[in-house]
Design an enzyme around this catalytic site. Sequence first.
Site, PDB file in Angstrom:
ATOM      1  N   SER A  25      30.591  -9.384  40.192  1.00 38.25           N
ATOM      2  CA  SER A  25      30.770 -10.664  39.503  1.00 38.25           C
ATOM      3  C   SER A  25      31.295 -11.727  40.457  1.00 38.25           C
ATOM      4  O   SER A  25      31.567 -12.847  40.059  1.00 38.25           O
ATOM      5  CB  SER A  25      31.734 -10.493  38.312  1.00 38.25           C
ATOM      6  OG  SER A  25      32.954  -9.917  38.733  1.00 38.25           O
ATOM      7  N   ASN A 113      42.160  -5.345  34.717  1.00 41.18           N
ATOM      8  CA  ASN A 113      41.995  -5.750  33.311  1.00 41.18           C
ATOM      9  C   ASN A 113      42.974  -6.855  32.915  1.00 41.18           C
ATOM     10  O   ASN A 113      42.577  -7.855  32.327  1.00 41.18           O
ATOM     11  CB  ASN A 113      42.157  -4.533  32.384  1.00 41.18           C
ATOM     12  CG  ASN A 113      41.111  -3.465  32.673  1.00 41.18           C
ATOM     13  OD1 ASN A 113      40.160  -3.714  33.412  1.00 41.18           O
ATOM     14  ND2 ASN A 113      41.283  -2.285  32.106  1.00 41.18           N
ATOM     15  N   THR A 158      20.878 -43.662   4.634  1.00 42.83           N
ATOM     16  CA  THR A 158      21.028 -42.279   4.171  1.00 42.83           C
ATOM     17  C   THR A 158      19.608 -41.751   4.069  1.00 42.83           C
ATOM     18  O   THR A 158      18.693 -42.517   3.740  1.00 42.83           O
ATOM     19  CB  THR A 158      21.744 -42.178   2.803  1.00 42.83           C
ATOM     20  OG1 THR A 158      20.934 -42.819   1.810  1.00 42.83           O
ATOM     21  CG2 THR A 158      23.115 -42.830   2.812  1.00 42.83           C
ATOM     22  N   HIS A 159      19.414 -40.486   4.387  1.00 44.87           N
ATOM     23  CA  HIS A 159      18.056 -39.903   4.477  1.00 44.87           C
ATOM     24  C   HIS A 159      17.202 -40.700   5.463  1.00 44.87           C
ATOM     25  O   HIS A 159      15.984 -40.700   5.359  1.00 44.87           O
ATOM     26  CB  HIS A 159      17.347 -39.878   3.113  1.00 44.87           C
ATOM     27  CG  HIS A 159      18.195 -39.357   1.998  1.00 44.87           C
ATOM     28  ND1 HIS A 159      18.150 -38.040   1.599  1.00 44.87           N
ATOM     29  CD2 HIS A 159      19.115 -39.966   1.222  1.00 44.87           C
ATOM     30  CE1 HIS A 159      19.011 -37.869   0.597  1.00 44.87           C
ATOM     31  NE2 HIS A 159      19.616 -39.021   0.361  1.00 44.87           N
ATOM     32  N   SER A 280       8.590 -43.794  33.038  1.00 42.19           N
ATOM     33  CA  SER A 280       7.525 -42.805  32.916  1.00 42.19           C
ATOM     34  C   SER A 280       6.682 -42.862  34.171  1.00 42.19           C
ATOM     35  O   SER A 280       6.481 -43.926  34.762  1.00 42.19           O
ATOM     36  CB  SER A 280       6.680 -43.115  31.683  1.00 42.19           C
ATOM     37  OG  SER A 280       5.373 -42.601  31.849  1.00 42.19           O
ATOM     38  N   LYS A 286       7.342 -47.918  29.841  1.00 40.62           N
ATOM     39  CA  LYS A 286       8.325 -47.045  29.198  1.00 40.62           C
ATOM     40  C   LYS A 286       9.719 -47.127  29.807  1.00 40.62           C
ATOM     41  O   LYS A 286       9.886 -47.226  31.010  1.00 40.62           O
ATOM     42  CB  LYS A 286       7.880 -45.574  29.292  1.00 40.62           C
ATOM     43  CG  LYS A 286       6.643 -45.233  28.507  1.00 40.62           C
ATOM     44  CD  LYS A 286       6.850 -45.204  26.993  1.00 40.62           C
ATOM     45  CE  LYS A 286       7.724 -44.074  26.523  1.00 40.62           C
ATOM     46  NZ  LYS A 286       7.068 -42.774  26.647  1.00 40.62           N
ATOM     47  N   ASN A 288      12.784 -44.650  28.981  1.00 42.14           N
ATOM     48  CA  ASN A 288      13.107 -43.499  28.137  1.00 42.14           C
ATOM     49  C   ASN A 288      14.612 -43.222  28.098  1.00 42.14           C
ATOM     50  O   ASN A 288      15.274 -43.308  29.130  1.00 42.14           O
ATOM     51  CB  ASN A 288      12.379 -42.257  28.651  1.00 42.14           C
ATOM     52  CG  ASN A 288      10.866 -42.413  28.576  1.00 42.14           C
ATOM     53  OD1 ASN A 288      10.352 -43.048  27.658  1.00 42.14           O
ATOM     54  ND2 ASN A 288      10.167 -41.844  29.551  1.00 42.14           N
ATOM     55  N   GLU A 293      18.650 -37.839  25.358  1.00 38.78           N
ATOM     56  CA  GLU A 293      17.838 -36.655  25.044  1.00 38.78           C
ATOM     57  C   GLU A 293      18.437 -35.402  25.675  1.00 38.78           C
ATOM     58  O   GLU A 293      18.452 -34.332  25.075  1.00 38.78           O
ATOM     59  CB  GLU A 293      16.401 -36.870  25.513  1.00 38.78           C
ATOM     60  CG  GLU A 293      15.697 -37.934  24.687  1.00 38.78           C
ATOM     61  CD  GLU A 293      14.369 -38.359  25.303  1.00 38.78           C
ATOM     62  OE1 GLU A 293      13.337 -38.034  24.742  1.00 38.78           O
ATOM     63  OE2 GLU A 293      14.382 -39.016  26.353  1.00 38.78           O
ATOM     64  N   TYR A 320      39.691  -2.593  27.241  1.00 33.98           N
ATOM     65  CA  TYR A 320      38.695  -3.203  28.128  1.00 33.98           C
ATOM     66  C   TYR A 320      37.416  -2.373  28.205  1.00 33.98           C
ATOM     67  O   TYR A 320      37.451  -1.144  28.318  1.00 33.98           O
ATOM     68  CB  TYR A 320      39.275  -3.364  29.547  1.00 33.98           C
ATOM     69  CG  TYR A 320      38.277  -4.032  30.479  1.00 33.98           C
ATOM     70  CD1 TYR A 320      38.168  -5.416  30.524  1.00 33.98           C
ATOM     71  CD2 TYR A 320      37.419  -3.268  31.280  1.00 33.98           C
ATOM     72  CE1 TYR A 320      37.230  -6.035  31.344  1.00 33.98           C
ATOM     73  CE2 TYR A 320      36.483  -3.875  32.107  1.00 33.98           C
ATOM     74  CZ  TYR A 320      36.390  -5.254  32.125  1.00 33.98           C
ATOM     75  OH  TYR A 320      35.466  -5.857  32.934  1.00 33.98           O
ATOM     76  N   GLN A 325      32.940  -8.435  31.095  1.00 35.57           N
ATOM     77  CA  GLN A 325      32.662  -9.236  32.288  1.00 35.57           C
ATOM     78  C   GLN A 325      31.635 -10.336  31.969  1.00 35.57           C
ATOM     79  O   GLN A 325      31.538 -11.329  32.681  1.00 35.57           O
ATOM     80  CB  GLN A 325      32.151  -8.326  33.414  1.00 35.57           C
ATOM     81  CG  GLN A 325      31.880  -9.045  34.715  1.00 35.57           C
ATOM     82  CD  GLN A 325      31.706  -8.081  35.875  1.00 35.57           C
ATOM     83  OE1 GLN A 325      32.683  -7.551  36.386  1.00 35.57           O
ATOM     84  NE2 GLN A 325      30.472  -7.831  36.279  1.00 35.57           N
ATOM     85  N   LYS A 328      32.379 -14.586  31.341  1.00 35.15           N
ATOM     86  CA  LYS A 328      32.639 -15.726  32.233  1.00 35.15           C
ATOM     87  C   LYS A 328      31.495 -16.737  32.322  1.00 35.15           C
ATOM     88  O   LYS A 328      31.719 -17.940  32.216  1.00 35.15           O
ATOM     89  CB  LYS A 328      32.956 -15.237  33.654  1.00 35.15           C
ATOM     90  CG  LYS A 328      33.943 -14.101  33.695  1.00 35.15           C
ATOM     91  CD  LYS A 328      35.219 -14.381  34.339  1.00 35.15           C
ATOM     92  CE  LYS A 328      36.235 -13.287  34.066  1.00 35.15           C
ATOM     93  NZ  LYS A 328      35.732 -11.986  33.547  1.00 35.15           N
TER      94      LYS A 328
END
Length: 462
Positions: A25, A113, A158-159, A280, A286, A288, A293, A320, A325, A328
């Site tokens: 690790s 441990n 709303t919606h 783009s 464009k 973006n 995003e 343990y 392990q 992490k």
Amino acid sequence: METKKLWGGRFTGKTDPLMEAFNESINYDKTMYSADIQGSIAYVKALQMVNIVTVSERDSMIKGLQQVLQEWSSGTFEIKPGDEDIHTANERRLGEIIGSEIAGKLHTGRSRNDQSATDFRIYLRDQLLLIKSYLKTLISTLTQRANAEIDIIIPGYTHLQRAQPIRWSHFLLNYAFLFQNDYNRLLELFDRVNSSPLGCGALAGNPFNVDREFLAKELGFSSVIQNSLVGVSDRDYVAEFLFWSSLVMIHVSRLSEDLIIYSSAEFGLIKLADAYSTGSSIMPQKKNPDSLELLRGKTGRLFGNMSGFMMTYKGLPTAYNKDLQEDKEPVFDSLSNLSSSLQITSSVVATLEINSSVAKSMLTADLLATDLADYLVRKGVPFRETHHVSGRAVQLAENNNCQISDLSLEQFLTLNPLFENDVFDVFNFENCVENRKSTGGTSKQCVLAQISILNDWLASLN
Ligand code: ARG
């Protein structure tokens, strides 16, 4: 030369090289080098206090450990074959510097441990302090912007359908308050992370009576874990952090989604700064909203870190197991993505432009249909009926190809005899938001109250 493994005593067969790579690790837990060395320095002091090492041995170990730390921070530490993890690597190097005669005493009564649990808690705690500051900046950015642009009124949805006018600031403060809750949840989580497992040994406790309260204090922990099994194998704080970071990202993602919609040509309500947009490769027109995003997209990744770890954690027998392990990498990944996400979110919010004339043009009289119903409520008509009357006004306007505000008093009177000339006062967006005066509403006074609650709270943070 065959390298000597830390745990090699009972083994005669060699480890399969693929297993060696599978087991290590060091490639990611080296991130915790500083926490590991801090833990060892504290532990050496505790060992001296119970006479397992002499004062001069302690001092030479501390000096050696400081050199190891210096090598890591200057980038000269050399990872060697057999350095399975950060604990093994640091101990191997300490032996090379001060001789294994003395260095060999460091691990007395300690286990990887309790050591890895200690390192992880120190590391996560320190990172959480950084993240806390990024979250505070974000809340303060939203609050400042809300204060500066309090006069801008936008349609609330709303919606995703046009609903009622709200202050732009009200929208921003929605997120400020959600992030404030996240901040408070972080404070609670922090205390559970910041508890010391050092001195729990492999599982059963420390046989040399090391002073665990001393160790905790040395390492800045606010409490000592009271059961050694919990100390070595509790990872609830990991699950909690991964959930918490997912929830923060869900807030970031929802804000991003709103801003992406508002920045589309169809809305044109906001414009992102060039610094947080891209072009783009084929369509020259464009611009973006890539920053937003990515923020929305990363939410899935952080949730994945949480769900993956939950599966690893389930069904483990007590104490343990090497499965742990696997705790992490998801945490490191969530920490780094959350850190950058919060900073980017603050910058996007601070630098975007809102177009107040577009905001104005988006306000159409249909957004005031509830207020038209409320007008009759104030004249004593039950709301259920006024809702119906207002609905018919909307329909009448639709049939006449106009806005409800364009209907004549005569037309209103065909719907209900209580309409009077003052009905036209309803069609005023400022009045509409100003009517929402109860706590939490979108009137100026209410929004200013929200801002001052947040500002007081921000000022109270250390
Ligand atoms: N690298 C290990 C981890 O991160 C350290 C603990 C190893 N303990 C053991 N008994 N093999 O979990």
